[in-house]
Structure formats: C-alpha cells, structure tokens
Write an enzyme that holds these catalytic residues in place. Structure first.
Site, PDB file in Angstrom:
ATOM      1  N   PRO A 127     -71.327  -6.432 -56.696  1.00  0.00           N
ATOM      2  CA  PRO A 127     -70.904  -5.087 -56.290  1.00  0.00           C
ATOM      3  C   PRO A 127     -71.159  -4.790 -54.816  1.00  0.00           C
ATOM      4  CG  PRO A 127     -72.004  -4.997 -58.414  1.00  0.00           C
ATOM      5  CD  PRO A 127     -72.156  -6.397 -57.923  1.00  0.00           C
ATOM      6  N   GLN A 331     -36.644  -3.991 -51.397  1.00  0.00           N
ATOM      7  CA  GLN A 331     -35.626  -3.218 -50.683  1.00  0.00           C
ATOM      8  C   GLN A 331     -34.228  -3.782 -50.920  1.00  0.00           C
ATOM      9  OE1 GLN A 331     -36.918  -0.643 -49.221  1.00  0.00           O
ATOM     10  NE2 GLN A 331     -35.131   0.280 -48.243  1.00  0.00           N
ATOM     11  N   LEU A 333     -33.129  -5.218 -53.579  1.00  0.00           N
ATOM     12  CA  LEU A 333     -32.685  -4.808 -54.909  1.00  0.00           C
ATOM     13  C   LEU A 333     -32.544  -3.295 -55.047  1.00  0.00           C
ATOM     14  CD1 LEU A 333     -33.486  -7.808 -55.563  1.00  0.00           C
ATOM     15  CD2 LEU A 333     -34.161  -6.970 -57.812  1.00  0.00           C
ATOM     16  N   GLU A 358     -60.554 -14.475 -51.457  1.00  0.00           N
ATOM     17  CA  GLU A 358     -60.935 -15.651 -50.660  1.00  0.00           C
ATOM     18  C   GLU A 358     -61.125 -15.297 -49.183  1.00  0.00           C
ATOM     19  OE1 GLU A 358     -61.733 -18.904 -51.869  1.00  0.00           O
ATOM     20  OE2 GLU A 358     -61.823 -17.533 -53.554  1.00  0.00           O
TER      21      GLU A 358
END
Length: 375
Positions: A127, A331, A333, A358
């Site tokens: 955390p 955009q 589509l 990573e």
C-alpha cells in the site's frame, strides 16, 4: 523487424493459430466477467509459453528467450491483453530464482514450474510502496535457521491463483531480500480481489503474510541483494510490457482498418477520408517505431548487454503509443468505438495500465535521464 530463427517462427505460427481459434473468441467474455480462465493457461503450458525464461534443462527456451517471450506476448496481446499478461508475470516471478538462485534451489523449484505447472506471483508492491521500492515494510525476521515473514502485499498479479510466490521483504533496516515462498505455507491468506478498469481477466489480489515460516534455504541470493535483483528483473520485464503494449496497439489498428473499409460515409468507405487516413498512418508509424525499440531492448538483454536505458525507453514509448493509438481508434469507430460490443473500448481501457505498471512512465523518464547523465 529483427531476424528470427526457425524455432521462433514455428512457435509463433502455432501460437497464432491458438490465439485465433481459442483466445480471441474468449476475449470479450474474459473482460466482461472478469473471471480467470484456467483453460487459457493450459493452452499456454502446452505450447511451453509459461516456462520460456527457465533454464534449458527445465524446458526453457535455449536461444534468445527474452526476445521469444516478447514476440509471444505481442501475438497474444493483439487479441487479449489479460491473457498476454500471464506470460509476463510468470517471467517476472521466476526471475529471482533463475538469475540469482543457486543450483540446488533451481533443482528444487524449477520442476514445480515446468513439471507441476505452478503459476508464480510476484509479491513486491505494498500500500505504501510502489515505485519507491525502498519503502517496503514487509519484514523477514531471522528465527534460528528460518525466517518469519509478516506483511501485506497488494496488486499481486496471479495473487490468488499462484502456486509459488517471489516475495521481497526487509531483512534489515535498509536491507531487502527475496524469498521463494510456496503458496501452501501456513499464514498465507488472500484478501481483496481487485475490480479493475482494464485487464479484467487477469487475477489481481491482496496477499497477506502472517507469521509465515520459511527455511533459510528459500532465501534467494545473499541477504540485502533484493533491490539489485528487482532492478535486474525490470530490465527483462520492461521490454515484455513494451511487447504487450505493441500487441494492444496492433490489435486496435487492425480492427479499425477493417471497420473503416466496411463503413461508408458521404458515399465512400471511411478509410478513403483523409482525416481517417491520417489517424491510421500515425498509428502505423508509431507501431513500427515501437517494434524497433522493443526488440532491441529484448535482444540486448539476451546478449547480456546492459539494456536499462533501452528497456525504459521501450516501456514508456510503446505504452504511450498504445494509449494514443487505442484512443485514436476509438475515434475512428465513433460512437461504436465507445460500445462494449466492439473490442476497441476494451483495448483502450487495457492500454492505460501499461503506462502505470512495471514502473510508471514518469519513472522511466527519470531512469533514462539518469543513464544519459552517466555518459
């Protein structure tokens, strides 16, 4: 594209068939349900994909394993990024054992991976400790010939399905060390399973370690070598994340091109409109540039050359490219790009994580700047 040898071509040909027939048809369901699919893992085991980075005597890849890993990840990620991530975390989790473990440890634990087909979890993030690895609080206290581990690990890919963990813990005030920890040891429990924006088919869990006793034999390397091992792991894993990002971008572009050929507006196919062509051209160019960086970084790792700078370049460039390309393909589509019936919005959500895990891309730029300043 860099030169590939015959064995790689055969593997990729077989993998493409599996991806087309088994992975791609399941990708939407994997994302929608967020359910881990063991049958996909079995397919990857059968192809040897989850042990590519193991030593050759344990069925690992004999030549250019990192490059082979990256090419495989790229192929899978074209269809399903969640499934491709399985290969990355298996390589990341096994890195401490492969590159820092002694021969006795490899003889003990490598067969658990290659023969027993155990998945590996990489327990580093906490955390309060992400990019700042030195902030880790999980402690491993010496008790006779054993160590007793206590801590809370989060964002653990494969956390609740792994059979082995690579755990980074404090063995001194400023000392970090890696341990191989079998899942069935007393004191290990699974906490929260994360409900994520993307990569929904990849298991991400909280793993709790409460008075977990492990023998000193399970210590990888010497006490205090954990940070160095973790940094070496990044040199291998970041090209792999670049490959995943590249595959995502390619999958989005391929789908958008197909859509733009079929969709007609103002009396002609969408792909014949210059505004659309510009978006597709930018995407195709970024993909080619990404491939060059990714393959160079992977091949440098295989050759033993220091690739820290290239690995960070490949990771941030490819993931930034994937985010831009998937955004632009939404955009292309239009409204359909924002609907879950089409795969582009899934790819768009998945791409965001590649800029974060990573090592966030801001960290990558810091590393590159540091490496440049050493010249």
């Amino acid at each position: 594209m860099f030169e590939r040898f015959e064995e790689q071509e055969i593997l990729l040909k077989n993998l493409k068939r599996v991806v087309d027939e088994k992975v791609a048809p399941a990708a939407a369901e994997i994302d929608r349900t967020g359910v881990f699919k063991p049958e996909i893992v079995s397919l990857f085991w059968d192809l040897g994909l989850l042990k590519i980075m193991l030593p050759e005597e344990y069925d690992g890849w004999p030549v250019n394993p990192s490059h082979t890993l990256c090419l495989s990840i790229e192929e899978i990620a074209r269809a399903c990024a969640s499934s491709a991530l399985l290969l990355i975390i298996q390589a990341v989790g096994s890195y401490p054992l492969i590159f820092a473990g002694n021969e006795a440890q490899k003889k003990t634990f490598c067969p658990m991976i290659s023969d027993e087909r155990r998945l590996i979890g990489y327990l580093v993030t906490e955390p309060g400790a992400g990019s700042d690895v030195h902030a880790i609080r999980c402690a491993a206290e010496r008790s006779g010939d054993d160590y007793v581990l206590n801590g809370r690990k989060v964002f653990a890919t494969n956390g609740s399905v792994a059979g082995i963990y690579s755990v980074l813990a404090k063995t001194g005030e400023k000392e970090l060390s890696f341990f191989i920890v079998e899942r069935d040891r007393k004191g290990i429990s699974i906490g929260r399973i994360e409900d994520k924006c993307g990569f929904r088919g990849s298991n991400t869990a909280e793993v709790l370690l409460e008075d977990v006793v492990v023998p000193g034999y399970n210590l990888i390397g010497k006490p205090g070598e954990g940070f160095r091992i973790a940094m070496g792991d990044f040199d291998m894993s970041r090209p792999a994340v670049a490959a995943l990002s590249l595959g995502l971008a390619e999958g989005a572009l391929d789908y958008a091109i197909g859509y733009a050929r079929e969709r007609h507006t103002f009396g002609k196919p969408l792909i014949q409109h210059q505004a659309i062509q510009f978006l597709l051209a930018d995407a195709a160019t970024l993909i080619e540039a990404s491939r060059g960086l990714m393959e160079r970084a992977a091949l440098d790792f295989d050759s033993g050359r220091k690739n820290t700078k290239l690995a960070s370049m490949a990771k941030f460039f490819c993931s930034d490219a994937a985010m831009k390309i998937t955004t632009d393909m939404v955009q292309v589509l239009g409204g359909y790009g924002y609907i879950r019936d089409y795969p582009i919005e899934r790819m768009f959500r998945d791409a965001k994580l590649t800029q974060i895990f990573e090592g966030a891309n801001q960290i990558q730029r810091m590393i590159i700047g540091r490496e440049i300043s050493k010249r």
